[in-house]
Design an enzyme around this catalytic site. Structure first.
Site, PDB file in Angstrom:
ATOM      1  N   ASP A   8      38.359  43.041  37.051  1.00  0.00           N
ATOM      2  CA  ASP A   8      38.145  42.159  38.055  1.00  0.00           C
ATOM      3  C   ASP A   8      36.700  41.491  37.904  1.00  0.00           C
ATOM      4  O   ASP A   8      35.724  41.969  37.550  1.00  0.00           O
ATOM      5  CB  ASP A   8      38.373  42.661  39.316  1.00  0.00           C
ATOM      6  CG  ASP A   8      38.423  41.722  40.411  1.00  0.00           C
ATOM      7  OD1 ASP A   8      38.548  40.393  40.250  1.00  0.00           O
ATOM      8  OD2 ASP A   8      37.789  42.138  41.552  1.00  0.00           O
ATOM      9  N   ASP A  10      35.299  39.099  40.985  1.00  0.00           N
ATOM     10  CA  ASP A  10      34.548  39.230  42.162  1.00  0.00           C
ATOM     11  C   ASP A  10      34.643  40.785  42.709  1.00  0.00           C
ATOM     12  O   ASP A  10      35.782  41.337  42.863  1.00  0.00           O
ATOM     13  CB  ASP A  10      35.251  38.189  42.980  1.00  0.00           C
ATOM     14  CG  ASP A  10      35.091  36.778  42.463  1.00  0.00           C
ATOM     15  OD1 ASP A  10      34.280  36.522  41.864  1.00  0.00           O
ATOM     16  OD2 ASP A  10      35.952  36.080  42.742  1.00  0.00           O
ATOM     17  N   ASP A 130      38.630  45.850  43.098  1.00  0.00           N
ATOM     18  CA  ASP A 130      38.194  46.633  44.246  1.00  0.00           C
ATOM     19  C   ASP A 130      39.163  45.936  45.396  1.00  0.00           C
ATOM     20  O   ASP A 130      38.972  46.350  46.676  1.00  0.00           O
ATOM     21  CB  ASP A 130      36.941  45.658  44.789  1.00  0.00           C
ATOM     22  CG  ASP A 130      37.060  44.098  45.093  1.00  0.00           C
ATOM     23  OD1 ASP A 130      37.406  43.498  44.056  1.00  0.00           O
ATOM     24  OD2 ASP A 130      36.548  43.602  45.855  1.00  0.00           O
TER      25      ASP A 130
END
Length: 171
Positions: A8, A10, A130
């Site tokens: 990922d 961000d 996240d």
């Protein structure tokens, strides 16, 4: 054939929490204590988050998460790496994210950048993210990168990691 590692952007490579805090402080004159928002969804912790992520420069100027560049330089020798970002939710972010990756991770080629809507469209052996919404539907091994919004929440079937140094010891 090397295993495919989905990473990922961000909250894993780009420190968007610094951006949220900076934008909010610029807007309100008050800087939140990061510990005070642990376990609180981003949309609740930052009331004007939608304005921030649609602001010019939000994604382009995000700081790099400590250790991520070095870690990916090492991992790229062992894995087929793809940087995957659900960027189409914020169409103006596409160019900013592309430029950010080219500047901060010059060893990641354009062929390794995937800007999509739902991450369930991608496949691989390992995913580092996240957000539960991305990890829960992934069929491979999953690592939950600790960020304030997921602090104090059960890991489910994901392996929680707190830093890129920790990821390197595992992978």
């Amino acid at each position: 054939m090397p295993r495919r590692l989905i990473v990922d952007m961000d909250g894993v490579l780009a420190d968007v929490y610094s951006q949220y805090l900076n934008f909010e402080e610029s807007e309100t004159g008050v800087r939140q204590n990061i510990e005070a928002i642990n376990g609180i969804p981003e949309e609740e912790a930052f009331k004007n988050i939608r304005n921030y992520v649609f602001s010019k420069g939000f994604f382009r100027n995000a700081p790099v998460i400590r250790g991520s560049v070095r870690a990916l330089e090492i991992l790229i020798r062992k894995y087929e790496i793809y940087i995957v970002s659900a960027a189409t939710e914020f169409p103006a972010s596409l160019q900013e994210k592309h430029e950010w990756l080219l500047e901060n991770f010059p060893f990641i080629t354009w062929q390794q950048m995937v800007f999509c809507g739902l991450k369930s469209a991608v496949y691989g052996d390992i995913m580092i993210d996240d957000h539960f919404k991305n990890l829960d539907s992934f069929r491979g091994k999953t690592f939950l990168f600790t960020q304030p919004h997921n602090m104090g929440l059960p890991e489910k079937n994901h392996i929680r990691v707190n830093s890129w140094e920790e990821i390197l010891t595992i992978l």
